[in-house]
Design a protein around this motif. Structure first.
Motif, PDB file in Angstrom:
ATOM      1  N   GLY A   1       0.865  -1.176   0.000  1.00 29.30           N
ATOM      2  CA  GLY A   1       0.000   0.000   0.000  1.00 29.30           C
ATOM      3  C   GLY A   1       0.898   1.222   0.000  1.00 29.30           C
ATOM      4  N   TYR A   2       0.626   2.157  -0.888  1.00 28.66           N
ATOM      5  CA  TYR A   2       1.562   3.273  -1.053  1.00 28.66           C
ATOM      6  C   TYR A   2       0.857   4.610  -0.918  1.00 28.66           C
ATOM      7  CZ  TYR A   2       5.027   6.260  -3.431  1.00 28.66           C
ATOM      8  OH  TYR A   2       5.921   7.249  -3.758  1.00 28.66           O
ATOM      9  N   LEU A   3       1.422   5.468  -0.110  1.00 25.26           N
ATOM     10  CA  LEU A   3       0.951   6.849  -0.044  1.00 25.26           C
ATOM     11  C   LEU A   3       2.071   7.754  -0.538  1.00 25.26           C
ATOM     12  CD1 LEU A   3      -1.066   9.054   0.901  1.00 25.26           C
ATOM     13  CD2 LEU A   3       0.125   9.040   3.069  1.00 25.26           C
ATOM     14  N   PRO A   4       1.934   8.311  -1.743  1.00 30.34           N
ATOM     15  CA  PRO A   4       2.984   9.190  -2.261  1.00 30.34           C
ATOM     16  C   PRO A   4       3.057  10.491  -1.462  1.00 30.34           C
ATOM     17  CG  PRO A   4       1.474   8.513  -4.002  1.00 30.34           C
ATOM     18  CD  PRO A   4       0.854   8.123  -2.708  1.00 30.34           C
ATOM     19  N   GLU A   5       4.048  11.282  -1.792  1.00 28.18           N
ATOM     20  CA  GLU A   5       4.297  12.510  -1.032  1.00 28.18           C
ATOM     21  C   GLU A   5       3.065  13.414  -1.046  1.00 28.18           C
ATOM     22  OE1 GLU A   5       7.906  14.200  -2.229  1.00 28.18           O
ATOM     23  OE2 GLU A   5       7.947  15.682  -0.620  1.00 28.18           O
ATOM     24  N   GLN A   6       2.475  13.569  -2.236  1.00 31.94           N
ATOM     25  CA  GLN A   6       1.212  14.313  -2.298  1.00 31.94           C
ATOM     26  C   GLN A   6       0.093  13.284  -2.359  1.00 31.94           C
ATOM     27  OE1 GLN A   6       1.077  17.210  -5.446  1.00 31.94           O
ATOM     28  NE2 GLN A   6      -1.092  17.562  -5.156  1.00 31.94           N
ATOM     29  N   PRO A   7      -0.785  13.245  -1.347  1.00 27.92           N
ATOM     30  CA  PRO A   7      -1.797  12.195  -1.361  1.00 27.92           C
ATOM     31  C   PRO A   7      -2.608  12.226  -2.654  1.00 27.92           C
ATOM     32  CG  PRO A   7      -2.137  13.706   0.500  1.00 27.92           C
ATOM     33  CD  PRO A   7      -0.901  14.129  -0.192  1.00 27.92           C
ATOM     34  N   PRO A   8      -2.700  11.100  -3.367  1.00 28.12           N
ATOM     35  CA  PRO A   8      -3.366  11.095  -4.672  1.00 28.12           C
ATOM     36  C   PRO A   8      -4.880  11.018  -4.515  1.00 28.12           C
ATOM     37  CG  PRO A   8      -2.494   8.928  -4.205  1.00 28.12           C
ATOM     38  CD  PRO A   8      -2.189   9.780  -3.008  1.00 28.12           C
ATOM     39  N   LEU A   9      -5.505  12.154  -4.232  1.00 33.09           N
ATOM     40  CA  LEU A   9      -6.932  12.170  -3.948  1.00 33.09           C
ATOM     41  C   LEU A   9      -7.686  12.893  -5.049  1.00 33.09           C
ATOM     42  CD1 LEU A   9      -6.567  13.308  -0.246  1.00 33.09           C
ATOM     43  CD2 LEU A   9      -6.941  10.995  -1.036  1.00 33.09           C
ATOM     44  N   TYR A  10      -8.914  12.450  -5.288  1.00 32.65           N
ATOM     45  CA  TYR A  10      -9.795  13.156  -6.216  1.00 32.65           C
ATOM     46  C   TYR A  10     -10.677  14.062  -5.375  1.00 32.65           C
ATOM     47  CZ  TYR A  10      -8.165   9.671  -9.474  1.00 32.65           C
ATOM     48  OH  TYR A  10      -7.364   8.869 -10.260  1.00 32.65           O
ATOM     49  N   LEU A  11     -10.473  15.364  -5.533  1.00 32.94           N
ATOM     50  CA  LEU A  11     -11.056  16.319  -4.591  1.00 32.94           C
ATOM     51  C   LEU A  11     -12.577  16.403  -4.669  1.00 32.94           C
ATOM     52  CD1 LEU A  11      -8.383  19.135  -4.807  1.00 32.94           C
ATOM     53  CD2 LEU A  11      -8.485  17.150  -3.320  1.00 32.94           C
ATOM     54  N   THR A  12     -13.162  15.983  -5.781  1.00 30.69           N
ATOM     55  CA  THR A  12     -14.617  16.122  -5.895  1.00 30.69           C
ATOM     56  C   THR A  12     -15.353  14.923  -5.306  1.00 30.69           C
ATOM     57  OG1 THR A  12     -14.515  15.191  -8.115  1.00 30.69           O
ATOM     58  CG2 THR A  12     -14.514  17.572  -7.956  1.00 30.69           C
ATOM     59  N   GLU A  13     -14.600  13.911  -4.906  1.00 27.93           N
ATOM     60  CA  GLU A  13     -15.252  12.729  -4.355  1.00 27.93           C
ATOM     61  C   GLU A  13     -15.297  12.795  -2.832  1.00 27.93           C
ATOM     62  OE1 GLU A  13     -14.474   8.915  -7.077  1.00 27.93           O
ATOM     63  OE2 GLU A  13     -12.708   9.693  -6.102  1.00 27.93           O
ATOM     64  N   THR A  14     -16.126  11.948  -2.254  1.00 34.19           N
ATOM     65  CA  THR A  14     -16.094  11.801  -0.802  1.00 34.19           C
ATOM     66  C   THR A  14     -15.114  10.673  -0.471  1.00 34.19           C
ATOM     67  OG1 THR A  14     -17.796  10.111  -0.711  1.00 34.19           O
ATOM     68  CG2 THR A  14     -18.539  12.392  -0.710  1.00 34.19           C
ATOM     69  N   PRO A  15     -14.604  10.654   0.775  1.00 32.69           N
ATOM     70  CA  PRO A  15     -13.669   9.577   1.130  1.00 32.69           C
ATOM     71  C   PRO A  15     -14.248   8.200   0.840  1.00 32.69           C
ATOM     72  CG  PRO A  15     -13.673  11.237   2.833  1.00 32.69           C
ATOM     73  CD  PRO A  15     -14.734  11.641   1.856  1.00 32.69           C
ATOM     74  N   GLU A  16     -15.539   8.035   1.102  1.00 36.54           N
ATOM     75  CA  GLU A  16     -16.129   6.713   0.904  1.00 36.54           C
ATOM     76  C   GLU A  16     -16.086   6.308  -0.581  1.00 36.54           C
ATOM     77  OE1 GLU A  16     -19.770   6.177   2.990  1.00 36.54           O
ATOM     78  OE2 GLU A  16     -20.186   4.301   1.941  1.00 36.54           O
ATOM     79  N   GLU A  17     -16.466   7.241  -1.452  1.00 35.65           N
ATOM     80  CA  GLU A  17     -16.457   6.944  -2.889  1.00 35.65           C
ATOM     81  C   GLU A  17     -15.038   6.636  -3.352  1.00 35.65           C
ATOM     82  OE1 GLU A  17     -19.998   9.831  -4.602  1.00 35.65           O
ATOM     83  OE2 GLU A  17     -18.060  10.688  -4.161  1.00 35.65           O
ATOM     84  N   TYR A  18     -14.133   7.464  -2.873  1.00 36.84           N
ATOM     85  CA  TYR A  18     -12.735   7.310  -3.261  1.00 36.84           C
ATOM     86  C   TYR A  18     -12.191   5.944  -2.836  1.00 36.84           C
ATOM     87  CZ  TYR A  18      -7.695   8.082  -3.021  1.00 36.84           C
ATOM     88  OH  TYR A  18      -6.338   7.969  -3.133  1.00 36.84           O
ATOM     89  N   LEU A  19     -12.436   5.602  -1.571  1.00 36.69           N
ATOM     90  CA  LEU A  19     -11.910   4.340  -1.056  1.00 36.69           C
ATOM     91  C   LEU A  19     -12.569   3.151  -1.758  1.00 36.69           C
ATOM     92  CD1 LEU A  19     -11.662   5.227   2.722  1.00 36.69           C
ATOM     93  CD2 LEU A  19      -9.806   5.027   1.067  1.00 36.69           C
ATOM     94  N   ARG A  20     -13.840   3.325  -2.116  1.00 34.08           N
ATOM     95  CA  ARG A  20     -14.520   2.264  -2.833  1.00 34.08           C
ATOM     96  C   ARG A  20     -13.827   1.996  -4.176  1.00 34.08           C
ATOM     97  NH1 ARG A  20     -19.352   0.048  -1.537  1.00 34.08           N
ATOM     98  NH2 ARG A  20     -19.626   1.510   0.160  1.00 34.08           N
ATOM     99  N   PHE A  21     -13.473   3.090  -4.845  1.00 37.29           N
ATOM    100  CA  PHE A  21     -12.773   2.950  -6.130  1.00 37.29           C
ATOM    101  C   PHE A  21     -11.436   2.233  -5.949  1.00 37.29           C
ATOM    102  CE2 PHE A  21      -9.299   5.288  -8.455  1.00 37.29           C
ATOM    103  CZ  PHE A  21      -9.319   4.471  -9.567  1.00 37.29           C
ATOM    104  N   VAL A  22     -10.664   2.673  -4.969  1.00 38.23           N
ATOM    105  CA  VAL A  22      -9.347   2.056  -4.763  1.00 38.23           C
ATOM    106  C   VAL A  22      -9.508   0.576  -4.419  1.00 38.23           C
ATOM    107  CG1 VAL A  22      -7.233   2.080  -3.394  1.00 38.23           C
ATOM    108  CG2 VAL A  22      -8.301   4.233  -4.054  1.00 38.23           C
ATOM    109  N   GLY A  23     -10.507   0.292  -3.568  1.00 43.28           N
ATOM    110  CA  GLY A  23     -10.746  -1.094  -3.181  1.00 43.28           C
ATOM    111  C   GLY A  23     -11.108  -1.962  -4.377  1.00 43.28           C
ATOM    112  N   GLU A  24     -11.981  -1.419  -5.226  1.00 43.83           N
ATOM    113  CA  GLU A  24     -12.369  -2.172  -6.425  1.00 43.83           C
ATOM    114  C   GLU A  24     -11.162  -2.396  -7.324  1.00 43.83           C
ATOM    115  OE1 GLU A  24     -15.455   0.103  -8.225  1.00 43.83           O
ATOM    116  OE2 GLU A  24     -16.958  -0.512  -6.757  1.00 43.83           O
ATOM    117  N   ALA A  25     -10.350  -1.355  -7.475  1.00 46.07           N
ATOM    118  CA  ALA A  25      -9.181  -1.478  -8.340  1.00 46.07           C
ATOM    119  C   ALA A  25      -8.189  -2.488  -7.768  1.00 46.07           C
ATOM    120  CB  ALA A  25      -8.507  -0.123  -8.515  1.00 46.07           C
ATOM    121  N   LYS A  26      -8.196  -2.627  -6.425  1.00 44.87           N
ATOM    122  CA  LYS A  26      -7.308  -3.625  -5.831  1.00 44.87           C
ATOM    123  C   LYS A  26      -7.928  -5.014  -5.890  1.00 44.87           C
ATOM    124  CE  LYS A  26      -4.629  -0.668  -2.770  1.00 44.87           C
ATOM    125  NZ  LYS A  26      -4.163  -0.396  -1.406  1.00 44.87           N
TER     126      LYS A  26
END
Lengths: 327, 287
Positions: A77-102
């Motif tokens: 699991g990697y957190l780059p220096e600048q957190p790679p976040l999509y600012l228009t999403e909510t944390p839940e949506e974002y994490l759901r995407f990452v989870g699906e991609a994993k």
């Protein structure tokens, strides 16, 4: 277990990382320490497959990050220096995407989502837009993303940079927590931070690995010899005479083995600073000094062994290299 | 891939881009339908699509400009690189999301011929044949747009280049009548084209020798061909310009021909530019 072998990365003619070889064992918290521009981020980017190395290779549990990226990346699991976040999403949506991609399946994903939200303390902001969140929370969402899929190794690139002191403490606590169940590798240019959290330290400077080990052994083995400072209640000649038996015992000599300097003080006292060699024990020498001065009938008003701190090692190591590369 | 697809769709519908894209596409075809089918009382829906195809100049760059450029600017591309998905899956996911956004207004448009057929004779085969070609043409432009977006981290730049490229493509047939049709003129134009290709190869691979190599080999081939048979170069440049035009291919469908070569052509353009996009993303890893 991660092993890096002879990693080298050139940007044009500039060598960002040179011939780096190290192993990351399971079950420890590793700190990547080095001044800015030492090659920490470059190394982490190579380890996580975001960047290719000019030469050398990285394997994660035996899977080469470039030849078997899928197997290798599942362990990380990697957190780059600048957190790679999509600012228009909510944390839940974002994490759901990452989870699906994993590749997490539905029930598993829902389960892990709740776990990481709780673990990183982001459950309270799960439905707010990431763009509205403070930097501390964004960092937490970034860490939550790294935790999804329950990877064996968590790699965090300068996770505390740009946070306020309270947030920094919270993130450090979080990293310590993570260290219980994961192997954690995180980078920082702040020594005290690495000292506080890690049990293994890698020091990088100018793209080279210049030291590796746990904090204590680094202090012990690399340590520039420490010093013993004393103030004797006598003049300079008497003090020198008192030190003679030590020189005769081989503990002390003026010709280099154990240099010392004597400074007369204004009130008739003498201040001496003795530098220890690497294989000398400070306690032994203190004992010898004590008996030498008491034998000579001179009171010791002060006897202070000074240990070099990790800070000193860090500064010394990184500065040495600077001179080296300049020459 | 489905994760990327779903995520992209969410981003499009969170922001205004999907709605602006759909609204403009519907507005243009709507105006076309009003002018041709209602006011002029022509029963050919394909003319509407021909009229509406100009809208690609504006809406394709609007939709594709951020697709990769923004990832790069926000550094979210690092996440994509570190996830256990391949670059091809990422690009395909993104492209399918674009197609979905594009298909939604097309579904609405596909009702128009049916509605008009209630009030008169509409030849549905050419209408839907043209609509299919319209979809493929748009899909080809979207692939070009995705590639342009992968070249930069500046959305505006990606959009600007996109508009220029599609506009040139739109007018290339008209322009081809004004360019030199002589053999030497065509050969010179090919030289310039290959030089540009060499620069592109150099940019994409970062390999100076390869860029020059591609450029020089092609130039040598043209020179040899020219010396061998100068006659075959007569009128070559206008022919090439017409052949490269995606809009020109579409006009065959408007004229009632279901042109299979055009479909193969659109599909090749899509595959070629998506392939280039994957290379462009992979190359960044080797920067």
């Amino acid at each position: 277990m991660i092993s890096a072998e002879h990693l080298t990365k050139y940007y044009g003619d500039f060598a960002a990382v040179r011939d780096l070889t190290f192993t990351i064992e399971d079950g420890h918290v590793y700190g990547f320490l080095g001044p800015n521009g030492a090659g920490k981020s470059t190394t982490m980017n190579i380890m996580t497959g975001c960047l290719s190395a000019t030469s050398g290779r990285v394997t994660i549990d035996g899977h080469d990050i470039f030849e078997e990226p899928k197997e290798a990346k599942k362990q990380i699991g990697y957190l780059p220096e600048q957190p790679p976040l999509y600012l228009t999403e909510t944390p839940e949506e974002y994490l759901r995407f990452v989870g699906e991609a994993k590749g997490l399946k539905k029930a598993e994903l829902a389960d892990q989502l709740e776990t990481v939200l709780l673990q990183t303390g982001t459950a309270g902001v799960r439905n707010r837009r990431i763009g509205e969140l403070s930097k501390g929370y964004r960092q937490r969402v970034g860490i939550a993303q790294a935790l999804l899929g329950n990877p064996r190794v968590i790699i965090l690139d300068e996770p505390t940079v740009g946070l306020d002191p309270i947030q920094i403490l919270e993130i450090r606590d979080l990293i310590r927590e993570l260290g219980k169940n994961h192997t954690v590798l995180f980078s920082s240019h702040i020594l005290s931070e690495v000292q506080a959290i890690c049990d293994r330290i890698l020091i990088l400077s100018h793209g080279r690995l210049i030291a590796m080990g746990d904090a204590e052994s680094l202090e012990q083995t690399l340590l520039t010899p420490g010093e013993i400072a004393l103030i004797a209640d006598a003049g300079i000649e008497e003090t020198r005479a008192a030190l003679v038996p030590l020189a005769e015992n081989g503990l002390l000599s003026e010709d280099g083995m154990l240099p010392y300097s004597l400074n007369p003080q204004e009130d008739g006292r003498t201040r001496a600073v003795l530098r220890l060699t690497r294989d000398q024990n400070a306690d032994d020498l203190c004992r010898a000094l004590f008996f030498a001065f008491s034998g000579a009938g001179i009171a010791l008003l002060e006897l202070t062994p000074k240990k070099a701190s990790l800070e000193d090692i860090f500064l010394e190591l990184t500065e040495d290299r600077k001179e080296e590369s300049a020459s | 891939m489905t994760a990327v697809l779903r995520h992209e769709l969410r981003l499009y519908f969170h922001s205004l881009t999907a709605y602006i894209f759909g609204a403009l596409l519907l507005a243009f075809t709507g105006i076309g339908a009003m002018l041709y089918n209602i006011q002029a009382a022509v029963s050919n829906f394909e003319f509407v699509l021909s009229f509406g195809s100009f809208v690609f100049v504006i809406i394709v760059p609007i939709l594709t400009m951020r697709v990769i450029a923004e990832e790069r600017r926000q550094k979210t591309d690092q996440l994509l690189y570190s996830l256990p998905v391949t670059t091809t899956q990422v690009v395909l996911g993104k492209y399918l999301a674009l197609l979905t956004v594009y298909l939604l207004p097309l579904c609405v448009i596909s009702l128009y011929p049916l509605i008009f057929s209630q009030f008169g004779d509409v030849y549905l085969l050419t209408s839907y044949g043209s609509l299919f070609a319209f979809f493929l043409m748009g899909a080809a432009f979207l692939a070009v747009g995705v590639f342009l977006s992968s070249l930069t981290d500046n959305q505006g730049f990606a959009a600007g280049i996109g508009i220029v490229v599609i506009l040139l493509n739109y007018y290339s047939v008209a322009l081809s009548e004004y360019v030199s049709a002589t053999a030497i003129g065509s050969a010179a134009a090919l030289f310039v084209l290959f030089l540009a290709l060499g620069v592109l190869v150099r940019c994409l691979t970062g390999n100076e020798a390869l860029g020059w190599g591609v450029c020089l080999v092609l130039m040598a081939a043209v020179t040899a061909a020219y010396l061998f048979s100068p006659a075959s170069f007569e009128g070559l440049l206008p022919k090439i310009m017409a052949a490269l035009s995606l809009f020109e291919r579409f006009s065959a469908f408007v004229n009632g021909v279901f042109d299979l070569t055009a479909i193969v052509y659109y599909a090749s353009v899509i595959i070629f530019f998506l392939f280039l996009t994957v290379q462009s993303l992979e190359k960044r890893r080797y920067a």
